[in-house]
Write a protein that holds these residues in place. Structure first.
Motif, mmCIF file in Angstrom:
data_model
loop_
_atom_site.group_PDB
_atom_site.id
_atom_site.type_symbol
_atom_site.label_atom_id
_atom_site.label_comp_id
_atom_site.label_asym_id
_atom_site.label_seq_id
_atom_site.Cartn_x
_atom_site.Cartn_y
_atom_site.Cartn_z
ATOM 1 N N CYS A 243 1.656 1.957 27.951
ATOM 2 C CA CYS A 243 0.848 1.105 27.063
ATOM 3 C C CYS A 243 0.954 -0.383 27.432
ATOM 4 O O CYS A 243 -0.012 -1.122 27.342
ATOM 5 C CB CYS A 243 1.269 1.291 25.612
ATOM 6 N N HIS A 244 2.163 -0.816 27.802
ATOM 7 C CA HIS A 244 2.356 -2.253 28.054
ATOM 8 C C HIS A 244 2.015 -2.648 29.489
ATOM 9 O O HIS A 244 1.991 -3.842 29.806
ATOM 10 C CB HIS A 244 3.789 -2.660 27.694
ATOM 11 N N GLY A 245 1.761 -1.666 30.353
ATOM 12 C CA GLY A 245 1.300 -1.966 31.700
ATOM 13 C C GLY A 245 2.405 -2.168 32.711
ATOM 14 O O GLY A 245 3.533 -2.524 32.359
ATOM 15 N N GLY A 246 2.063 -1.950 33.958
ATOM 16 C CA GLY A 246 3.017 -2.077 35.059
ATOM 17 C C GLY A 246 3.564 -3.489 35.173
ATOM 18 O O GLY A 246 4.702 -3.693 35.593
ATOM 19 N N ASP A 247 2.766 -4.483 34.785
ATOM 20 C CA ASP A 247 3.230 -5.872 34.857
ATOM 21 C C ASP A 247 3.711 -6.384 33.496
ATOM 22 O O ASP A 247 4.039 -7.554 33.350
ATOM 23 C CB ASP A 247 2.123 -6.783 35.409
ATOM 24 N N GLY B 218 0.551 -5.908 28.778
ATOM 25 C CA GLY B 218 -0.170 -5.238 27.688
ATOM 26 C C GLY B 218 -1.376 -4.432 28.143
ATOM 27 O O GLY B 218 -2.112 -3.897 27.322
ATOM 28 N N GLY B 219 -1.593 -4.341 29.446
ATOM 29 C CA GLY B 219 -2.773 -3.628 29.960
ATOM 30 C C GLY B 219 -2.419 -2.266 30.530
ATOM 31 O O GLY B 219 -2.770 -1.951 31.668
ATOM 32 N N GLY B 220 -1.746 -1.442 29.751
ATOM 33 C CA GLY B 220 -1.357 -0.107 30.232
ATOM 34 C C GLY B 220 -2.541 0.824 30.418
ATOM 35 O O GLY B 220 -3.650 0.543 29.944
ATOM 36 N N VAL B 221 -2.283 1.934 31.058
ATOM 37 C CA VAL B 221 -3.345 2.896 31.386
ATOM 38 C C VAL B 221 -3.959 3.512 30.123
ATOM 39 O O VAL B 221 -5.068 4.035 30.158
ATOM 40 C CB VAL B 221 -2.788 3.979 32.354
ATOM 41 N N ASN B 222 -3.268 3.392 28.988
ATOM 42 C CA ASN B 222 -3.757 4.008 27.745
ATOM 43 C C ASN B 222 -4.645 3.114 26.888
ATOM 44 O O ASN B 222 -5.123 3.556 25.840
ATOM 45 C CB ASN B 222 -2.555 4.431 26.870
ATOM 46 N N ILE B 223 -4.859 1.863 27.273
ATOM 47 C CA ILE B 223 -5.435 0.918 26.296
ATOM 48 C C ILE B 223 -6.949 1.024 26.081
ATOM 49 O O ILE B 223 -7.462 0.439 25.136
ATOM 50 C CB ILE B 223 -5.086 -0.554 26.622
ATOM 51 N N HIS C 178 4.452 -8.586 27.084
ATOM 52 C CA HIS C 178 5.886 -8.892 27.129
ATOM 53 C C HIS C 178 6.211 -10.141 27.936
ATOM 54 O O HIS C 178 7.363 -10.557 27.998
ATOM 55 C CB HIS C 178 6.673 -7.685 27.670
ATOM 56 N N THR C 179 5.211 -10.700 28.589
ATOM 57 C CA THR C 179 5.472 -11.934 29.360
ATOM 58 C C THR C 179 5.042 -13.166 28.552
ATOM 59 O O THR C 179 5.170 -14.282 29.036
ATOM 60 C CB THR C 179 4.719 -11.920 30.712
#
Lengths: 226, 117
Positions: free
Chosen positions: B35-39, B42-47, B57-58
């Motif tokens: 959900c929170h993304g590889g970086d 917040g742009g995870g594959v589920n969004i 988180h950054t």
């Protein structure tokens, strides 16, 4: 030459496999058929397919026979989604070029492998704890709970193009899975797989029943829509 | 003699326990990235169809506004426990308290921030 091509095609379709021992030989290259489940994330990240060592507690035999002959993707982002994503314009995207297709088996082999799989039942203790009632839920109410109240849709597709991608799609879940397994896995994913990506959301018995009934309604609708 | 035998057993027990604890980087990769993304932004594959955008988180501003205790509670008991989205699930059955504490520190590295900074 023709004979060679035919032999290759047979091998690719799985029709060339001998009936007995396929599970131990071919299937076990991608699936854990002996247990235990992965105990570390390192092992979990390397999984190529779902664990099959408790297949007899999990799947419906008739679905296995049918699916093995005509496999269709269940996990849109593969077994460990992290191995199949790439950065896109709006965030992470599934990198379909990294996903592998499941081999298709002949009817005879699918029937034989499914029968073998159904004998793998080390978790009768877990499924025996679940009592599935005859309750009903409308698709609308079920979806509201699945999506808004419980948040399950964040990771699961409830239609081919609607929902999350890191977990297995659920619009055919009740067709492929035994109801007691669904209930037990929702109750405690970690009892089946300590490193499961799925969290334990501590659902009440009533909500577990609701979700199992919703998944049943959803699968029936998917089937009717075909 | 008995002590000589006991030492390897104690060592083995200690090392097995150490091995059972995952690194926060691996736990993040396994459970948070979806959900929170590889970086971590917040742009995870589920969004795509998600109702509430996961936390970046950054983002120093929002992350420095949460104490370590609040982050610990959100991870352990889920978003609802701190009046945030139910889409953030509780991870108490997946991660040990020690792993959650490590994760809080990992989040501090991602945001390059502390509470109130």
């Amino acid at each position: 030459m023709r004979k060679t091509i035919f032999a290759i095609l047979l091998g690719f379709s799985g029709a060339g496999f001998a009936g007995g021992g396929m599970l131990q030989n071919e299937c076990s290259t991608c699936h854990n058929i002996t247990g235990p489940a992965a105990q570390t994330l390192k092992e979990a990240f390397e999984k190529k397919g779902p664990d099959l060592f408790y297949a007899g507690n999990k799947y419906r035999q008739e679905w296995l026979v049918s699916w093995l002959q005509k496999p269709q993707r269940i996990r849109p982002a593969g077994m460990y989604y992290g191995n199949h994503i790439k950065a896109g314009a709006k965030g992470d995207e599934v990198d379909v070029s990294t996903l592998n297709e499941h081999v298709a088996l002949s009817k005879a082999d699918a029937t034989s492998v499914a029968a073998e799989l159904m004998r793998l039942k080390p978790h009768d203790d877990l499924t025996a704890k679940e009592k599935i009632g005859a309750g009903a839920i409308s698709k609308q109410m079920g979806e509201m709970a699945f999506n808004k109240f419980l948040g399950c849709m964040a990771c699961h597709l409830i239609e081919p193009e609607y929902g999350g991608l890191s977990g297995p799609e659920v619009y055919t879940a009740a067709k492929r899975l035994q109801p007691e397994y669904m209930a037990s896995y929702i109750r405690s994913p970690q009892a089946w797989d300590p490193k499961s990506w799925m969290p334990n959301k501590h659902l009440s018995d009533i909500n577990i029943q609701k979700m199992v009934n919703y998944l049943k309604v959803l699968s029936e609708e998917t089937e009717n829509a075909k | 003699m008995r002590n000589r035998l006991l030492l390897p057993v104690l060592l083995a027990t200690c090392c097995i326990q150490v091995q059972a604890k995952e690194t926060p980087a691996d736990n993040y990769k396994a459970y948070c990235v979806q959900c929170h993304g590889g970086d971590g932004k917040g742009g995870g594959v589920n969004i795509r169809d998600i109702a509430v955008v996961p936390r970046d988180h950054t983002d120093v501003k929002s992350m420095s506004g949460r104490s370590d205790e609040t982050l610990f509670k959100a991870i352990k008991e889920g978003g609802a426990s701190i009046d945030k989205s139910i889409l953030m699930p509780p991870w108490d059955a997946t991660l040990s308290d020690e792993e959650i504490k490590d994760m809080v520190q990992y989040l501090r590295v991602l945001c390059k921030c502390n509470f109130g900074s």
